[in-house]
Design a protein around this motif. Structure first.
Motif, mmCIF file in Angstrom:
data_model
loop_
_atom_site.group_PDB
_atom_site.id
_atom_site.type_symbol
_atom_site.label_atom_id
_atom_site.label_comp_id
_atom_site.label_asym_id
_atom_site.label_seq_id
_atom_site.Cartn_x
_atom_site.Cartn_y
_atom_site.Cartn_z
ATOM 1 N N GLU A 189 5.445 13.473 -3.034
ATOM 2 C CA GLU A 189 4.304 12.543 -3.090
ATOM 3 C C GLU A 189 3.713 12.256 -1.714
ATOM 4 O O GLU A 189 2.522 11.989 -1.573
ATOM 5 N N MET A 249 0.828 -1.215 0.000
ATOM 6 C CA MET A 249 0.000 0.000 0.000
ATOM 7 C C MET A 249 0.857 1.258 0.000
ATOM 8 O O MET A 249 1.887 1.304 0.655
ATOM 9 N N LYS A 250 0.398 2.266 -0.712
ATOM 10 C CA LYS A 250 1.182 3.499 -0.833
ATOM 11 C C LYS A 250 1.014 4.403 0.395
ATOM 12 O O LYS A 250 -0.042 4.428 1.010
ATOM 13 N N HIS A 251 2.060 5.122 0.724
ATOM 14 C CA HIS A 251 1.995 6.152 1.770
ATOM 15 C C HIS A 251 1.498 5.621 3.122
ATOM 16 O O HIS A 251 0.746 6.288 3.818
#
Ligand code: SAH
Length: 362
Positions: free
Chosen positions: A32, A1-3
């Motif tokens: 980002e 999963m991002k971030h």
């Protein structure tokens, strides 16, 4: 999963949105990694004040100023060509504002604390209210003032004349930093007292700070946001510090333009999350650093924009800082809002929802 890390940070912050250490962490995000913060702030805006953008036509009444703030391009000791708009000029700009369907106007200027200047402002406010009434704007334009510190009696007169919102920035909530950027005849306490007076008089009251000042830390900025909350403020206008060459602070080393821009955007987002239903302006100073700065501010949770309606020949002399953008024509200001999927609210005052709830609590 991002971030993932940033999402965790946000989740914890939202459980206790007054923790200065977490606010500092959020403010420090770059690139980002800012996206979860931006998205959360946008969502918070949508839920609390909706997605409409409110325009206030900005009229810079005079660049004459009795103060000598060390950062400001129109400070008393600077040699710039001074002007004061005539009543007719100001009312002319107000009529343009009303015709464009922007329901509100901001009158801004240097600081002239005399009763004579207050008389002038009261006359202008009364005239604008009278002359901009029409079936779409039965009460005339909404009027915000941003003219600096006055006595409570003087504030009262301007309120009674028909102005109903007032913006007075504290510049920083840190007393020591305030002292470093102002001469000794000004104090943070004086501005805080003035804000209390404005609230007592009944104005919707706004404040704000500059972001990326020399000597300013993330911890100080976190305290600024908590100060907005503590003051129960209805509106916030803040933006990056932009050096003005011919001022004492013109040559100080500061953060890079891209860092100041991101910090400005993060401040908007965190302020939205902490203060919820207030109005937040996407300010001209953001645009001074990035041609899309105003749009970016709106994507980080701001809901107010202030297209400049000062006559162009005077506008060039109201130079608070060097990189002040030459504003786009007003119709393209609307187009740039629509481009990011937002709508400009037409013929509305666009009052702060927070004010209504603050008033109900009284
Ligand atoms: N005299 C009035 C309003 C005019 S200045 C007042 O003080 O309320 C409006 C705001 O412009 C100031 O409060 C300050 O925050 C901002 N400003 C002035 N110089 C600036 C600079 N060099 N960079 C960024 N913002 C600046």
């Amino acid at each position: 999963m991002k971030h993932l890390f940033e999402k965790h940070l946000l989740e914890h912050f939202l459980k206790a949105p007054s923790d200065p250490a977490r606010i500092s962490q959020l403010l420090s995000l770059t690139g980002e990694a800012c996206e979860p913060l931006r998205a959360a702030a946008y969502d918070c805006m949508k839920q609390n004040v909706g997605e409409d953008v409110y325009f206030r036509g900005l009229v810079e009444v005079t660049n004459r100023c009795g103060l000598n703030c060390l950062y400001c391009g129109i400070r008393r000791d600077n040699s710039v060509e001074r002007y004061t708009l005539s009543e007719d000029d100001i009312c002319g700009a107000a009529k343009v504002c009303a015709e464009m369907g922007f329901g509100s106007l901001v009158l801004q200027s240097g600081e002239l604390r005399s009763d004579k200047y207050v008389d002038f402002i009261c006359r202008v406010v009364e005239r604008i209210k009278r002359e901009t009434k029409n079936e779409r704007l039965p009460m005339g334009l909404g009027i915000t003032l941003s003219l600096g510190v006055f006595s409570q009696g003087q504030f009262q007169r301007m309120f009674d004349a028909g102005a109903h919102r007032y913006l007075l920035r504290i510049e920083t909530s840190n007393e020591q930093l305030f002292g470093q950027i102002h001469p000794a005849d000004q104090s943070l306490g004086e501005r805080l007292d003035a804000i209390a007076m404005l609230q007592q008089v009944g104005f919707q009251t706004g404040t704000g700070v500059m972001i990326g000042l020399p000597g300013q830390t993330l911890a100080m900025l976190a305290q600024d946001v908590l100060m907005f909350k503590k003051l129960d403020i209805d509106m916030v206008g803040m933006g990056p510090f932009l050096p003005s060459r011919n001022t004492p602070m013109g040559e100080n080393p500061i953060l890079s333009a891209s860092k100041r821009l991101q910090l400005g955007l993060n401040m908007i987002a965190v302020t939205r999350l902490v203060c919820g239903d207030i109005n937040i302006a996407s300010t001209t100073a953001l645009e001074g650093l990035d041609p899309n700065g105003r749009q970016k501010g709106l994507l980080y949770g701001a809901n107010v924009a202030m297209p400049n309606l000062t006559p162009p020949e005077n506008r060039v002399n109201y130079k608070l800082y060097d990189d002040k953008p030459v504003m786009q024509p007003v119709d393209s200001a609307v187009a740039s809002i629509e481009k990011i999927g937002r709508k400009v609210a037409i013929n509305k005052f666009g009052d702060s929802r927070h004010f209504a709830s603050r008033f109900a609590r009284r």
